[in-house]
Design a protein around this motif. Structure first.
Motif, PDB file in Angstrom:
ATOM      1  N   ASN A   1      19.742  -7.385  19.917  1.00  0.00           N
ATOM      2  CA  ASN A   1      19.329  -7.607  21.298  1.00  0.00           C
ATOM      3  C   ASN A   1      17.836  -7.883  21.441  1.00  0.00           C
ATOM      4  OD1 ASN A   1      21.947  -7.142  21.978  1.00  0.00           O
ATOM      5  ND2 ASN A   1      21.632  -5.115  22.830  1.00  0.00           N
ATOM      6  N   VAL A   2      17.080  -7.686  20.391  1.00  0.00           N
ATOM      7  CA  VAL A   2      15.651  -8.022  20.398  1.00  0.00           C
ATOM      8  C   VAL A   2      15.493  -9.403  19.776  1.00  0.00           C
ATOM      9  CG1 VAL A   2      13.339  -7.395  19.610  1.00  0.00           C
ATOM     10  CG2 VAL A   2      14.983  -5.600  20.226  1.00  0.00           C
ATOM     11  N   MET A   3      14.847 -10.312  20.527  1.00  0.00           N
ATOM     12  CA  MET A   3      14.723 -11.689  20.062  1.00  0.00           C
ATOM     13  C   MET A   3      13.319 -12.211  20.353  1.00  0.00           C
ATOM     14  SD  MET A   3      18.505 -13.179  21.044  1.00  0.00           S
ATOM     15  CE  MET A   3      18.532 -14.275  19.626  1.00  0.00           C
ATOM     16  N   ARG A   4      13.046 -13.426  19.864  1.00  0.00           N
ATOM     17  CA  ARG A   4      11.717 -14.019  20.037  1.00  0.00           C
ATOM     18  C   ARG A   4      11.831 -15.330  20.809  1.00  0.00           C
ATOM     19  NH1 ARG A   4       7.558 -12.441  17.283  1.00  0.00           N
ATOM     20  NH2 ARG A   4       8.790 -11.785  15.480  1.00  0.00           N
TER      21      ARG A   4
ATOM     22  N   LEU B   1      31.128 -16.135  38.511  1.00  0.00           N
ATOM     23  CA  LEU B   1      32.165 -17.148  38.457  1.00  0.00           C
ATOM     24  C   LEU B   1      33.473 -16.584  38.985  1.00  0.00           C
ATOM     25  CD1 LEU B   1      31.382 -18.521  34.884  1.00  0.00           C
ATOM     26  CD2 LEU B   1      30.589 -19.442  37.078  1.00  0.00           C
ATOM     27  N   THR B   2      34.352 -17.463  39.392  1.00  0.00           N
ATOM     28  CA  THR B   2      35.622 -17.001  39.924  1.00  0.00           C
ATOM     29  C   THR B   2      36.383 -16.209  38.872  1.00  0.00           C
ATOM     30  OG1 THR B   2      37.603 -17.701  41.134  1.00  0.00           O
ATOM     31  CG2 THR B   2      36.951 -19.067  39.279  1.00  0.00           C
ATOM     32  N   GLY B   3      37.030 -15.148  39.296  1.00  0.00           N
ATOM     33  CA  GLY B   3      37.807 -14.314  38.383  1.00  0.00           C
ATOM     34  C   GLY B   3      37.023 -13.246  37.658  1.00  0.00           C
ATOM     35  N   GLY B   4      35.733 -13.093  37.997  1.00  0.00           N
ATOM     36  CA  GLY B   4      34.932 -12.048  37.366  1.00  0.00           C
ATOM     37  C   GLY B   4      34.038 -12.519  36.244  1.00  0.00           C
ATOM     38  N   GLY B   5      33.957 -13.846  36.043  1.00  0.00           N
ATOM     39  CA  GLY B   5      33.086 -14.370  35.002  1.00  0.00           C
ATOM     40  C   GLY B   5      31.620 -14.306  35.394  1.00  0.00           C
ATOM     41  N   ASP B   6      30.759 -14.601  34.425  1.00  0.00           N
ATOM     42  CA  ASP B   6      29.316 -14.503  34.655  1.00  0.00           C
ATOM     43  C   ASP B   6      28.610 -15.628  33.906  1.00  0.00           C
ATOM     44  OD1 ASP B   6      27.331 -12.370  35.856  1.00  0.00           O
ATOM     45  OD2 ASP B   6      26.435 -13.039  33.973  1.00  0.00           O
ATOM     46  N   PHE B   7      27.653 -16.261  34.590  1.00  0.00           N
ATOM     47  CA  PHE B   7      26.894 -17.373  34.023  1.00  0.00           C
ATOM     48  C   PHE B   7      25.412 -17.053  34.120  1.00  0.00           C
ATOM     49  CE2 PHE B   7      24.413 -21.238  34.685  1.00  0.00           C
ATOM     50  CZ  PHE B   7      24.857 -22.072  33.676  1.00  0.00           C
ATOM     51  N   GLN B   8      24.714 -17.155  32.994  1.00  0.00           N
ATOM     52  CA  GLN B   8      23.268 -16.976  32.972  1.00  0.00           C
ATOM     53  C   GLN B   8      22.647 -18.154  32.248  1.00  0.00           C
ATOM     54  OE1 GLN B   8      22.446 -13.166  31.164  1.00  0.00           O
ATOM     55  NE2 GLN B   8      23.776 -12.076  32.587  1.00  0.00           N
ATOM     56  N   LEU B   9      21.598 -18.710  32.837  1.00  0.00           N
ATOM     57  CA  LEU B   9      20.870 -19.822  32.242  1.00  0.00           C
ATOM     58  C   LEU B   9      19.468 -19.326  31.924  1.00  0.00           C
ATOM     59  CD1 LEU B   9      21.202 -22.932  31.712  1.00  0.00           C
ATOM     60  CD2 LEU B   9      20.003 -23.267  33.880  1.00  0.00           C
ATOM     61  N   MET B  10      19.095 -19.384  30.662  1.00  0.00           N
ATOM     62  CA  MET B  10      17.821 -18.788  30.253  1.00  0.00           C
ATOM     63  C   MET B  10      17.174 -19.588  29.127  1.00  0.00           C
ATOM     64  SD  MET B  10      19.241 -15.438  28.203  1.00  0.00           S
ATOM     65  CE  MET B  10      20.400 -15.053  29.511  1.00  0.00           C
ATOM     66  N   GLU B  11      15.937 -19.190  28.815  1.00  0.00           N
ATOM     67  CA  GLU B  11      15.223 -19.852  27.741  1.00  0.00           C
ATOM     68  C   GLU B  11      15.888 -19.556  26.400  1.00  0.00           C
ATOM     69  OE1 GLU B  11      11.276 -18.241  26.890  1.00  0.00           O
ATOM     70  OE2 GLU B  11      11.834 -16.395  27.922  1.00  0.00           O
ATOM     71  N   ARG B  12      15.717 -20.475  25.463  1.00  0.00           N
ATOM     72  CA  ARG B  12      16.277 -20.300  24.125  1.00  0.00           C
ATOM     73  C   ARG B  12      15.528 -19.192  23.394  1.00  0.00           C
ATOM     74  NH1 ARG B  12      17.006 -25.006  19.478  1.00  0.00           N
ATOM     75  NH2 ARG B  12      18.182 -23.714  17.990  1.00  0.00           N
ATOM     76  N   LEU B  13      16.266 -18.375  22.668  1.00  0.00           N
ATOM     77  CA  LEU B  13      15.697 -17.270  21.906  1.00  0.00           C
ATOM     78  C   LEU B  13      16.100 -17.383  20.442  1.00  0.00           C
ATOM     79  CD1 LEU B  13      16.616 -14.403  24.404  1.00  0.00           C
ATOM     80  CD2 LEU B  13      14.425 -15.612  24.244  1.00  0.00           C
TER      81      LEU B  13
ATOM     82  N   THR C   1      17.151 -24.633  26.274  1.00  0.00           N
ATOM     83  CA  THR C   1      17.780 -23.773  27.266  1.00  0.00           C
ATOM     84  C   THR C   1      19.175 -23.375  26.805  1.00  0.00           C
ATOM     85  OG1 THR C   1      16.605 -25.056  28.950  1.00  0.00           O
ATOM     86  CG2 THR C   1      18.332 -23.569  29.727  1.00  0.00           C
ATOM     87  N   VAL C   2      19.548 -22.135  27.098  1.00  0.00           N
ATOM     88  CA  VAL C   2      20.858 -21.622  26.694  1.00  0.00           C
ATOM     89  C   VAL C   2      21.626 -21.159  27.923  1.00  0.00           C
ATOM     90  CG1 VAL C   2      22.049 -19.746  25.463  1.00  0.00           C
ATOM     91  CG2 VAL C   2      20.168 -20.982  24.363  1.00  0.00           C
TER      92      VAL C   2
END
Length: 226
Positions: free
Chosen positions: A149-152, A85-97, A49-50
Motif C-alpha cells: 500500500n506504500v507507493m511512489r 457505480l451502479t450496484g455498489g461498484g467504485d471508480f477512482q481516477l488517480m495519478e500513476r504510482l 493516470t490510473v
C-alpha cells in the motif's frame, strides 16, 4: 491535460456498472495494469493516470475522503475523480504510482503507527475518516499495514493508498452463515456485484461457492421483501 477532461466531465455516469466502465475505457485505449482482491486497475493511453474499478467496495468513499482531506500532505495519491457505480461498484481516477522496496514501505508504515511528526497531519486525517467508517460501515476493516500500500509517485513522493477496506473475511463468512443479516445491513443496490470481486491475491471462489452465496442472498432478499 487534466485526466477528467480526456474522459469528459462527470465521467463515469453513476448508472454504469463496473463492467461497462471497464469496457468503455478499454475501447478508448486504456490498458489493464493491475489486479487485486477488490479491484482492477487500468492505465491511461499516455501512461500517467490510473483508473481503479471495483465491482463492490463499501469503503471506497472513505478512502477517497482520505485522499481529498489529506491532499495537502502530499502523502496520498492525487485523486482526480471518484464515482460510485451502479450496484455498489467504485471508480477512482488517480495519478500513476510505482511500487517501492519493502523496507522503505515498512518504515513508512512504522512512522504512521507511531504518528511521527513528518506524518502527523496524514495520521490525523486517516484516524478521523477511519473512525467515521467504523461507525457507519458494516464490517469495516482495520487499518491495513500491507507494504504494497506504500507507493511512489512520478515526482518521487512516498504515498499511502488503500489504508482500509471492508473486512472481507468476516463479511463473506456472514454471507454464508447469515445472509439475512447481510441483507438487513447492506441494501441490495449497494451489493449487487459483491460476488464478482477479482480476488487475485487470495484466490477466487469456486463456482459452486459463488453460486451458493448468490442464491443465499437472493433468498434472504425475498424473505425481506427486497
Amino acid at each position: 491535460m487534466d485526466p477528467r477532461l480526456r474522459l469528459g466531465p462527470g465521467y463515469p455516469r453513476p448508472d454504469l456498472d463496473h463492467r461497462q466502465v471497464e469496457q468503455e475505457l478499454l475501447a478508448a485505449g486504456w490498458t489493464r495494469c493491475g489486479i487485486g482482491d477488490w479491484a482492477i486497475a487500468l492505465l491511461s493511453p499516455d501512461g500517467t493516470t490510473v483508473a481503479r474499478i471495483s465491482p463492490f467496495d463499501p469503503a471506497g468513499p472513505y478512502v477517497a475522503a482520505v485522499y481529498r482531506e489529506a491532499s495537502h500532505t502530499r502523502q496520498v495519491p492525487q485523486l482526480f475523480a471518484h464515482q460510485r457505480l451502479t450496484g455498489g461498484g467504485d471508480f477512482q481516477l488517480m495519478e500513476r504510482l510505482e511500487p517501492v522496496h519493502e523496507d522503505e514501505a515498512a518504515a513508512f508504515h512504522d512512522a504512521i503507527a507511531a504518528r511521527a511528526p513528518e506524518v502527523a497531519d496524514l495520521v490525523d486525517v486517516v484516524r478521523r475518516v477511519h473512525g467515521k467508517a467504523q461507525s457507519e460501515l458494516p464490517w469495516c476493516g482495520p487499518l491495513d499495514d500491507n507494504p504494497d500500500n506504500v507507493m511512489r509517485t512520478a515526482d518521487g513522493r512516498l504515498v499511502i493508498a488503500d489504508l482500509f477496506s471492508a473486512d472481507g473475511p468476516k463479511l463473506y463468512a456472514t454471507v454464508v452463515s447469515d445472509p439475512d443479516l447481510v441483507v438487513a445491513r447492506i441494501p441490495e443496490a449497494e451489493r449487487r456485484f459483491m460476488t464478482e470481486l477479482p480476488l487475485a491475491n487470495t484466490g477466487s471462489w469456486e463456482p459452486a461457492v459463488r453460486e451458493s452465496m448468490r442464491a443465499g442472498l437472493a433468498a434472504a432478499d425475498a424473505r425481506s421483501g427486497g
